[in-house]
Design a protein around this motif. Sequence first.
Motif, PDB file in Angstrom:
ATOM      1  N   TYR A 252       0.936  -1.223   0.027  1.00  0.00           N
ATOM      2  CA  TYR A 252       0.017  -0.039  -0.252  1.00  0.00           C
ATOM      3  C   TYR A 252       0.979   1.125   0.016  1.00  0.00           C
ATOM      4  CZ  TYR A 252      -3.842   3.117   1.476  1.00  0.00           C
ATOM      5  OH  TYR A 252      -4.675   4.534   1.384  1.00  0.00           O
ATOM      6  N   ALA A 253       1.947   1.306   0.784  1.00  0.00           N
ATOM      7  CA  ALA A 253       2.678   2.241   0.780  1.00  0.00           C
ATOM      8  C   ALA A 253       3.431   2.480  -0.359  1.00  0.00           C
ATOM      9  CB  ALA A 253       3.770   2.148   1.902  1.00  0.00           C
TER      10      ALA A 253
ATOM     11  N   ASP B 154       3.283  12.710   1.734  1.00  0.00           N
ATOM     12  CA  ASP B 154       4.541  12.770   2.381  1.00  0.00           C
ATOM     13  C   ASP B 154       4.916  11.608   2.737  1.00  0.00           C
ATOM     14  OD1 ASP B 154       4.490  14.351   5.166  1.00  0.00           O
ATOM     15  OD2 ASP B 154       2.657  14.173   4.043  1.00  0.00           O
ATOM     16  N   ILE B 155       6.600  11.602   2.913  1.00  0.00           N
ATOM     17  CA  ILE B 155       7.154  10.497   3.727  1.00  0.00           C
ATOM     18  C   ILE B 155       6.677  10.579   5.174  1.00  0.00           C
ATOM     19  CG2 ILE B 155       9.270   9.493   4.132  1.00  0.00           C
ATOM     20  CD1 ILE B 155       8.853   9.207   1.116  1.00  0.00           C
ATOM     21  N   GLN B 156       6.715  11.874   5.729  1.00  0.00           N
ATOM     22  CA  GLN B 156       6.563  11.813   7.197  1.00  0.00           C
ATOM     23  C   GLN B 156       5.051  11.228   7.651  1.00  0.00           C
ATOM     24  OE1 GLN B 156       8.869  12.866   8.956  1.00  0.00           O
ATOM     25  NE2 GLN B 156      10.027  13.227   7.228  1.00  0.00           N
ATOM     26  N   SER B 157       4.205  11.383   6.982  1.00  0.00           N
ATOM     27  CA  SER B 157       2.712  10.791   7.047  1.00  0.00           C
ATOM     28  C   SER B 157       2.450   9.625   6.644  1.00  0.00           C
ATOM     29  CB  SER B 157       1.607  11.595   6.700  1.00  0.00           C
ATOM     30  OG  SER B 157       1.522  11.850   5.267  1.00  0.00           O
ATOM     31  N   LEU B 158       3.188   8.958   5.897  1.00  0.00           N
ATOM     32  CA  LEU B 158       3.187   7.682   5.036  1.00  0.00           C
ATOM     33  C   LEU B 158       3.047   6.313   6.338  1.00  0.00           C
ATOM     34  CD1 LEU B 158       2.901   6.424   2.509  1.00  0.00           C
ATOM     35  CD2 LEU B 158       5.418   6.172   2.405  1.00  0.00           C
ATOM     36  N   PRO B 159       3.692   6.448   7.405  1.00  0.00           N
ATOM     37  CA  PRO B 159       3.570   5.133   8.164  1.00  0.00           C
ATOM     38  C   PRO B 159       2.377   5.002   8.695  1.00  0.00           C
ATOM     39  CG  PRO B 159       5.584   6.298   8.537  1.00  0.00           C
ATOM     40  CD  PRO B 159       4.871   7.171   7.648  1.00  0.00           C
ATOM     41  N   THR B 160       1.818   6.338   9.303  1.00  0.00           N
ATOM     42  CA  THR B 160       0.463   6.398   9.821  1.00  0.00           C
ATOM     43  C   THR B 160      -0.468   5.940   8.891  1.00  0.00           C
ATOM     44  OG1 THR B 160       1.376   8.176  10.897  1.00  0.00           O
ATOM     45  CG2 THR B 160      -0.906   7.446  11.454  1.00  0.00           C
ATOM     46  N   LYS B 161      -0.538   6.314   7.681  1.00  0.00           N
ATOM     47  CA  LYS B 161      -1.295   6.187   6.683  1.00  0.00           C
ATOM     48  C   LYS B 161      -1.357   4.552   6.172  1.00  0.00           C
ATOM     49  CE  LYS B 161      -2.183  10.499   4.305  1.00  0.00           C
ATOM     50  NZ  LYS B 161      -2.665  11.234   2.986  1.00  0.00           N
ATOM     51  N   CYS B 162      -0.578   3.961   6.342  1.00  0.00           N
ATOM     52  CA  CYS B 162      -0.442   2.736   6.106  1.00  0.00           C
ATOM     53  C   CYS B 162      -0.379   1.643   7.222  1.00  0.00           C
ATOM     54  CB  CYS B 162       1.057   2.319   5.300  1.00  0.00           C
ATOM     55  SG  CYS B 162       1.297   3.295   3.863  1.00  0.00           S
ATOM     56  N   GLY B 163      -0.968   2.014   8.344  1.00  0.00           N
ATOM     57  CA  GLY B 163      -1.275   1.229   9.416  1.00  0.00           C
ATOM     58  C   GLY B 163      -0.152   0.857  10.415  1.00  0.00           C
TER      59      GLY B 163
END
Length: 118
Positions: free
Chosen positions: A62-63, A73-82
Amino acid sequence: MKDIYEDILYVLEDKKVYLDAQLNLTKLSQILFTNTTYLSRVINLLFKCNLKTLLNRYRINYAKELLKKEECDIQSLPTKCGFVSRSTFYSAFTKFEHITPSNFRSRILSLRLRNKEI
């Protein structure tokens, strides 16, 4: 076993339950109306991994889609991906892709530029 396997695929691919950072074996077994022992056995035998690895595989895919589409953006990516933390995300991404998320995005952009030049 086959029914549980198909149910797992359905909730992962269609419902995207892997985006829930709090998802664990107990929660997934409740979603699928089965017990944790049986669910764990199905995942181990048919997916050839444990739940954590399975979820991370879906999260990283998904990422990669988000990185390709440049949708976040790279900063918010971890949270958006679970993912619960940024460090866990980077470790998982590097484990599966052998490259950091930033380098993955740079490589995608570079390939796009190269294809436009041709």
